[in-house]
Write a protein that holds these residues in place. Structure first.
Motif, mmCIF file in Angstrom:
data_model
loop_
_atom_site.group_PDB
_atom_site.id
_atom_site.type_symbol
_atom_site.label_atom_id
_atom_site.label_comp_id
_atom_site.label_asym_id
_atom_site.label_seq_id
_atom_site.Cartn_x
_atom_site.Cartn_y
_atom_site.Cartn_z
ATOM 1 N N LEU A 59 -23.309 42.066 -29.011
ATOM 2 C CA LEU A 59 -22.987 43.430 -29.415
ATOM 3 C C LEU A 59 -23.304 43.636 -30.896
ATOM 4 C CD1 LEU A 59 -21.901 46.133 -28.415
ATOM 5 C CD2 LEU A 59 -19.592 45.301 -28.923
ATOM 6 N N LYS A 60 -23.004 42.654 -31.705
ATOM 7 C CA LYS A 60 -23.328 42.722 -33.142
ATOM 8 C C LYS A 60 -24.840 42.815 -33.331
ATOM 9 C CE LYS A 60 -22.466 41.906 -37.665
ATOM 10 N NZ LYS A 60 -23.507 42.671 -38.277
ATOM 11 N N SER A 61 -25.598 42.043 -32.551
ATOM 12 C CA SER A 61 -27.066 42.109 -32.630
ATOM 13 C C SER A 61 -27.580 43.492 -32.244
ATOM 14 C CB SER A 61 -27.698 41.047 -31.725
ATOM 15 O OG SER A 61 -27.405 39.759 -32.201
ATOM 16 N N ALA A 62 -26.993 44.078 -31.209
ATOM 17 C CA ALA A 62 -27.393 45.425 -30.792
ATOM 18 C C ALA A 62 -27.057 46.441 -31.887
ATOM 19 C CB ALA A 62 -26.708 45.804 -29.481
ATOM 20 N N ALA A 63 -25.889 46.289 -32.515
ATOM 21 C CA ALA A 63 -25.505 47.190 -33.608
ATOM 22 C C ALA A 63 -26.458 47.038 -34.789
ATOM 23 C CB ALA A 63 -24.062 46.913 -34.038
ATOM 24 N N ASP A 64 -26.851 45.815 -35.108
ATOM 25 C CA ASP A 64 -27.808 45.584 -36.193
ATOM 26 C C ASP A 64 -29.156 46.233 -35.871
ATOM 27 O OD1 ASP A 64 -25.884 44.157 -37.596
ATOM 28 O OD2 ASP A 64 -26.691 42.186 -37.024
ATOM 29 N N PHE A 65 -29.572 46.136 -34.617
ATOM 30 C CA PHE A 65 -30.819 46.759 -34.172
ATOM 31 C C PHE A 65 -30.758 48.278 -34.378
ATOM 32 C CE2 PHE A 65 -33.236 48.681 -30.584
ATOM 33 C CZ PHE A 65 -34.506 48.255 -30.933
ATOM 34 N N LEU A 66 -29.646 48.879 -33.967
ATOM 35 C CA LEU A 66 -29.467 50.319 -34.160
ATOM 36 C C LEU A 66 -29.440 50.674 -35.645
ATOM 37 C CD1 LEU A 66 -26.739 50.963 -31.459
ATOM 38 C CD2 LEU A 66 -29.007 52.019 -31.497
ATOM 39 N N ASP A 67 -28.776 49.850 -36.427
ATOM 40 C CA ASP A 67 -28.610 50.114 -37.855
ATOM 41 C C ASP A 67 -29.947 50.143 -38.597
ATOM 42 O OD1 ASP A 67 -26.796 50.632 -39.969
ATOM 43 O OD2 ASP A 67 -26.973 48.570 -40.644
ATOM 44 N N LYS A 68 -30.909 49.386 -38.126
ATOM 45 C CA LYS A 68 -32.220 49.316 -38.787
ATOM 46 C C LYS A 68 -33.116 50.516 -38.460
ATOM 47 C CE LYS A 68 -32.097 44.336 -39.110
ATOM 48 N NZ LYS A 68 -32.409 43.094 -38.450
#
Length: 143
Positions: A81-90
């Motif tokens: 989930l953190k990886s998905a959030a980082d992906f969205l954040d970029k």
């Protein structure tokens, strides 16, 4: 605010966004069914404006949690989930509301699981987390 006219609408696990790229010539909607589509919508400027970007990101986070609840192990869920959030954040590095909404959604997920153990053997705990995240995304949109 006229509740009959929405630039962002979430129903049946699909996020509908007015496609800002074609306004004012056309009024069309761009639909997203997973967080990758949401990332594209933010990056490609389908959605514009700080509040709209934040709300869109919140629903993207929810869609990521929904997808990961079906395929990630309990042990890997929060890392994924953190990886998905980082992906969205970029998607848009300078968007303050994007970062803020994702951080708020992650904090909501963490608080929910502190209060209730996330157990793969108990689908109700995951369902409760998803319900909480959807309510938080709705709150961000309304705000």
């Amino acid at each position: 605010m006229d509740e009959d006219f929405r630039t962002i609408e979430f129903k049946d696990n699909t996020l509908y966004l007015i496609d800002q790229r074609v306004l004012p010539l056309q009024e069309t909607f761009f639909s997203t069914q997973d967080y990758r589509d949401v990332e594209f919508a933010i990056r490609d400027m389908v959605v514009r404006g700080a509040p709209a970007i934040g709300a869109t990101a919140a629903y993207g986070f929810y869609l990521a949690a929904l997808e990961l609840s079906r395929k990630s192990s309990t042990e890997n869920f929060f890392g994924d989930l953190k990886s998905a959030a980082d992906f969205l954040d970029k998607a848009r590095p300078t968007a303050v509301n994007l970062h803020w909404a994702l951080k708020r959604m992650m904090r909501t997920a963490e608080l929910q699981t502190e209060n209730q153990a996330l157990d793969a053997a108990l689908p109700s705990s995951m369902a409760s987390l998803l319900e909480t995240l959807l309510k938080e995304a709705d709150s961000i949109r309304i705000e």
